[in-house]
Scaffold this active site. Sequence first.
Site, mmCIF file in Angstrom:
data_model
loop_
_atom_site.group_PDB
_atom_site.id
_atom_site.type_symbol
_atom_site.label_atom_id
_atom_site.label_comp_id
_atom_site.label_asym_id
_atom_site.label_seq_id
_atom_site.Cartn_x
_atom_site.Cartn_y
_atom_site.Cartn_z
ATOM 1 N N GLU A 189 -13.078 -47.086 -3.239
ATOM 2 C CA GLU A 189 -11.705 -46.583 -3.145
ATOM 3 C C GLU A 189 -11.657 -45.529 -2.062
ATOM 4 O OE1 GLU A 189 -9.221 -47.937 -4.187
ATOM 5 O OE2 GLU A 189 -7.643 -46.485 -3.774
ATOM 6 N N GLU B 78 -3.671 -44.410 4.938
ATOM 7 C CA GLU B 78 -5.106 -44.496 5.168
ATOM 8 C C GLU B 78 -5.488 -45.695 6.041
ATOM 9 O OE1 GLU B 78 -5.612 -42.230 0.944
ATOM 10 O OE2 GLU B 78 -5.907 -44.393 1.041
ATOM 11 N N ASP C 154 -5.221 -44.927 -7.309
ATOM 12 C CA ASP C 154 -6.485 -45.145 -8.035
ATOM 13 C C ASP C 154 -6.250 -46.134 -9.173
ATOM 14 O OD1 ASP C 154 -7.216 -41.552 -7.890
ATOM 15 O OD2 ASP C 154 -7.211 -43.108 -6.357
HETATM 16 N N1 LIG Z 1 7.157 -43.984 -8.387
HETATM 17 C C1 LIG Z 1 6.204 -44.925 -8.350
HETATM 18 N N2 LIG Z 1 6.208 -45.915 -9.264
HETATM 19 C C2 LIG Z 1 5.247 -46.882 -9.224
HETATM 20 N N3 LIG Z 1 4.255 -46.956 -8.294
HETATM 21 C C3 LIG Z 1 4.228 -45.958 -7.371
HETATM 22 C C4 LIG Z 1 5.173 -44.909 -7.341
HETATM 23 N N4 LIG Z 1 4.874 -44.082 -6.304
HETATM 24 C C5 LIG Z 1 3.776 -44.600 -5.704
HETATM 25 N N5 LIG Z 1 3.394 -45.730 -6.344
HETATM 26 C C6 LIG Z 1 2.262 -46.592 -5.991
HETATM 27 O O1 LIG Z 1 1.086 -45.775 -5.907
HETATM 28 C C7 LIG Z 1 0.537 -45.838 -4.609
HETATM 29 C C8 LIG Z 1 0.014 -44.467 -4.182
HETATM 30 O O2 LIG Z 1 -1.310 -44.663 -3.773
HETATM 31 P P1 LIG Z 1 -2.183 -43.446 -3.181
HETATM 32 O O3 LIG Z 1 -1.413 -42.788 -2.114
HETATM 33 O O4 LIG Z 1 -3.530 -44.012 -2.880
HETATM 34 O O5 LIG Z 1 -2.253 -42.482 -4.446
HETATM 35 P P2 LIG Z 1 -3.536 -41.720 -5.036
HETATM 36 O O6 LIG Z 1 -4.579 -41.713 -3.944
HETATM 37 O O7 LIG Z 1 -3.026 -40.350 -5.397
HETATM 38 O O8 LIG Z 1 -3.996 -42.508 -6.231
HETATM 39 C C9 LIG Z 1 1.658 -46.301 -3.694
HETATM 40 O O9 LIG Z 1 1.108 -47.011 -2.595
HETATM 41 C C10 LIG Z 1 2.497 -47.195 -4.612
HETATM 42 O O10 LIG Z 1 2.022 -48.536 -4.587
HETATM 43 O O1 LIG Z 2 -10.986 -35.892 -1.944
HETATM 44 P P1 LIG Z 2 -11.317 -35.138 -3.209
HETATM 45 O O2 LIG Z 2 -11.405 -33.649 -3.020
HETATM 46 O O3 LIG Z 2 -12.453 -35.753 -3.963
HETATM 47 O O4 LIG Z 2 -10.015 -35.289 -4.158
HETATM 48 C C1 LIG Z 2 -9.558 -36.525 -4.534
HETATM 49 C C2 LIG Z 2 -8.064 -36.378 -4.842
HETATM 50 O O5 LIG Z 2 -7.583 -37.702 -4.872
HETATM 51 C C3 LIG Z 2 -7.186 -38.003 -6.204
HETATM 52 O O6 LIG Z 2 -8.285 -38.554 -6.900
HETATM 53 C C4 LIG Z 2 -6.046 -39.016 -6.166
HETATM 54 O O7 LIG Z 2 -6.532 -40.182 -5.590
HETATM 55 C C5 LIG Z 2 -6.765 -36.678 -6.823
HETATM 56 O O8 LIG Z 2 -6.801 -36.716 -8.227
HETATM 57 C C6 LIG Z 2 -7.805 -35.735 -6.233
HETATM 58 O O9 LIG Z 2 -7.300 -34.414 -6.117
HETATM 59 MG MG LIG Z 3 -5.461 -43.214 -2.952
#
Ligand SMILES: Nc1ncnc2c1ncn2[C@@H]1O[C@H](COP(=O)(O)OP(=O)(O)O)[C@@H](O)[C@H]1O
Ligand SMILES: O=P(O)(O)OC[C@H]1O[C@](O)(CO)[C@@H](O)[C@@H]1O
Ligand SMILES: [Mg+2]
Length: 459
Positions: A266, A296, A439
């Site tokens: 991931e 990304e 995630d």
């Molecule tokens: N309001 C929402 N409801 C449902 N899915 C969402 C919403 N906002 C974002 N998402 C999904 O989650 C994804 C965010 O992924 P990412 O930016 O990798 O988040 P993180 O790294 O914090 O897990 C978006 O690409 C979209 O597909």
């Molecule tokens: O890059 P780092 O410092 O490991 O943090 C990962 C960040 O990405 C997330 O896992 C979301 O994908 C957050 O919960 C966290 O703060």
């Molecule tokens: Mg992510």
Amino acid sequence: MGLLDEARKLSVYTAYNTNVDAITFLNGEVVQRLIDEFGAEAVRKRMDDYPREINEPLDFVARLVHALKTGKPMAVPLVNEELHTWFDSHFKYDVERMGGQAGIIANLLTNLDFRRVMVYTPHLARKQAEMFVDKPNLLYPVVENGGLTFKHPREAYREGDPIKVNRIFEFRAGTTFKLGDETITVPFSGRFIVSARFESIRIYTEPELKPFLPEIGLQVDGAILSGYQGIKLRYSDGKDANHYLREAKKDILLLKREKDVKVHLEFASIQNRELRKKVIYNLFPLVDSVGMDEAEIAHVLNALGYSKLSDRIFTYNRIEDTVLGGKILIDEMNLEVLQIHTIYYIMYITHSDNPLSEDELRSSLELATTLAAARASLGEIRSPEDFKVGTSVPYNERGEYVKLRFEEAKRRLRTREYKVVIIPTRLVKNPVSTVGLGDTISAGAFTSYLAMLKKKGEL
Ligand SMILES: Nc1ncnc2c1ncn2[C@@H]1O[C@H](COP(=O)(O)OP(=O)(O)O)[C@@H](O)[C@H]1O
Ligand SMILES: O=P(O)(O)OC[C@H]1O[C@](O)(CO)[C@@H](O)[C@@H]1O
Ligand SMILES: [Mg+2]
């Protein structure tokens, strides 16, 4: 529900990064106060400098305003530990929650009652350990009397281990504020992550556990690895990124030594281009599956030298550009599957010889977006039943447009050697929080992908 039942029969290993997410929900007034504290001109100038790490408060304000203006999910390293006091004096944290890809995914799969979820993180302070869900199917590997055994993370914590706190700034579409005479309205909801990048936090498998990785590989159906973005280019003790990436490569090869266990990486945003390239070139060729978001993939393509395509994706997020970029990535990194998640659609790209049909790939994406929609609605998924909440979240209003654009893109791009599947996302209007949704998508996608491979005798 069938596919989720299949996936839950699996055992999964996930590592490396966990942290405490200290979450603040931003509103226009808070942002305005930040801008006024430094003055619009100073903020605008620092935005032009585009600082790639946060050394002082103005770096933070500048990158935050840039993220709000684009509505893109961003993460920027915090390298100056003293700033914790500035952040604490400026923000109150609405909630503290499990953070880090490994931590979030471990809790998610455990709450979905997966058969066994093994989570490993090199730093396990008591506070961090207590953020793991208290269920018997969650295991932390420990070495005792020269042998591998497992304990619940809450039984395995180590006093004195560092606690890593990331600050999460959740923003919502429609929030407005002024930057000088410019009125800015946030176009999409998302999160801005201030990622702690301190000397004490490392990404590695502790030496006494490392020899047992092949045994762990034998006991699981898949592995989800992440956190490499937390590796620093160099450390004061003389170690550097190359040291940690060499060890990270060994970990993957050790996991795969006795059985070619499928590994998903991931990805998360890496501001430093040199480090980004190292992570891509060292690790992508060793894993089977990679997941990332729309910001990304643009940064990855930029690191690979496709700067024009990267700019187009970052600016317009057009489907045919993302497909083209995905094809390049899967080819050059020889991936089995690439999964891209964006605000309006999520996508799989595989080679045409992938054992799963496009319909099967689509059902994996459907499970993924439904899982994310459930988490976005509830804040947390606490049981398999919560999955149903996601099924009542409608597809986003651009859903039909996404499908139309995809059909056009397929006609335009030679995709014969690939299986490209796109579905619109089930988008929650007012998400409880968005951090960790990617995630969630990747964990749902990868585990359901594995479940279907297993059913076909291809795992
Ligand atoms: N309001 C929402 N409801 C449902 N899915 C969402 C919403 N906002 C974002 N998402 C999904 O989650 C994804 C965010 O992924 P990412 O930016 O990798 O988040 P993180 O790294 O914090 O897990 C978006 O690409 C979209 O597909
Ligand atoms: O890059 P780092 O410092 O490991 O943090 C990962 C960040 O990405 C997330 O896992 C979301 O994908 C957050 O919960 C966290 O703060
Ligand atoms: Mg992510």
